[in-house]
Design an enzyme around this catalytic site. Sequence first.
Site, short mmCIF file in Angstrom:
data_model
loop_
_atom_site.label_atom_id
_atom_site.label_comp_id
_atom_site.label_asym_id
_atom_site.label_seq_id
_atom_site.Cartn_x
_atom_site.Cartn_y
_atom_site.Cartn_z
N SER A 44 16.88 44.59 38.44
CA SER A 44 16.70 43.15 38.31
C SER A 44 15.24 42.82 38.06
O SER A 44 14.93 41.88 37.32
CB SER A 44 17.23 42.41 39.54
OG SER A 44 16.62 42.90 40.72
N GLU A 45 14.30 43.58 38.66
CA GLU A 45 12.87 43.41 38.37
C GLU A 45 12.13 44.74 38.42
O GLU A 45 12.48 45.63 39.21
CB GLU A 45 12.19 42.43 39.34
CG GLU A 45 12.40 40.97 39.00
CD GLU A 45 13.50 40.34 39.82
OE1 GLU A 45 13.81 39.15 39.58
OE2 GLU A 45 14.05 41.02 40.70
N THR A 46 11.12 44.83 37.58
CA THR A 46 10.16 45.93 37.56
C THR A 46 8.78 45.29 37.61
O THR A 46 8.53 44.31 36.91
CB THR A 46 10.30 46.78 36.29
OG1 THR A 46 11.60 47.37 36.27
CG2 THR A 46 9.25 47.87 36.23
#
Length: 276
Positions: A44-46
Site C-alpha cells: 500500500s505504501e513504500t
Amino acid sequence: MLSFRQVDVFSAAPLLGNPVAVVHDADGLDDETMARFARWTNLSETTFLLTPSTPRADYRLRIWTPGGELPFAGHPTLGSAHAWLEAGGVPAGADVVQECGAGLVRLRRDDAGRLSFQAPPLIRSGPVSSDDVAGICRALRIEESAIVESTWIDNGPGWVGVLLADGESVLALEPDFAAFGDLKIGVVGPYDDGPRAVEVRAFCPGYGMPEDPVTGSLNAGIGQWLAGGRLPASYVASQGTALGRAGQVHVRREGQDVWVGGDTRTTIVGSVDALG
C-alpha cells in the site's frame, strides 16, 4: 546498494498489520525510480528516507503508493520512524520530527511504548455535497439512510469519512470499485462493547489498491472528527478484519491534538541494489 527494511505496522501479532517498505539514504533516487520501486513492491505504501531540508526535522520522508506519491500517510510514518530509529537515528529533541509533503509531523512513544504521531491539520473538512453523498452510496452499494453522518477528513490522501450505525455494517460492505471515481472513502462504525470501539475500512482504488489494510491517516481524521464526541477521547480502532488482518489503531485526544499510535515490528532487513 541501499539499506532496506520492511516494517509491519498496527499489529502486535506477527504479519497481521500493514507492511511498509522503507529505503534508507535515498537522496540519490529520482522520482521515476521511487515510483517504479513502489509499483514493484506492490504494498500500500513504500517510503524513502532522505536528509531533511530544515534543521527542525530529523529526517525527510517521501511516501509512494503503487499509483503515485502522497503528502502524508499514517502507517508509513510510524513504520519509517521505527526503521530510522532502529538503524541508529537519534532525534535532536524529545520527539522525533518527520518532514514530509504535509509539513512537519511529530512522533513519540506513548505510555505503552508504542510510536504515535500527532495528527496533521486537515486540509479539507466540513460537509459533503449531495452529489458526493450520492456517489458514496453508489460506490458502497448502500442507501443514503444507512449513513449516520459524513464529512471531509482529508489530511493529504483525500479521505471523506462515512459513519455507519455499527461495526457489523462496516464489515458487511461489498463496494463497487468501478464506481469510486476519485473518491477515497473511509468508513467507521461503533461497537457496543468489547476491546475495540470501532471497525474501520479504507477504500482507495485510485491509489492502486481497492482497500488499504490498516490506515493511520484515515484513523487520524476519524479521531479529529469523532474522538471526545461520538467516540471516547481515547479508544482502539479495529481495521483489516475483512482482509484477514488484525489491525489495532490507538487513538487519543489531548486537548486539541489527536495522537495515533500502534505497534511496529521489523519483518525484513536487507539491501536493494536495483535502484541505480
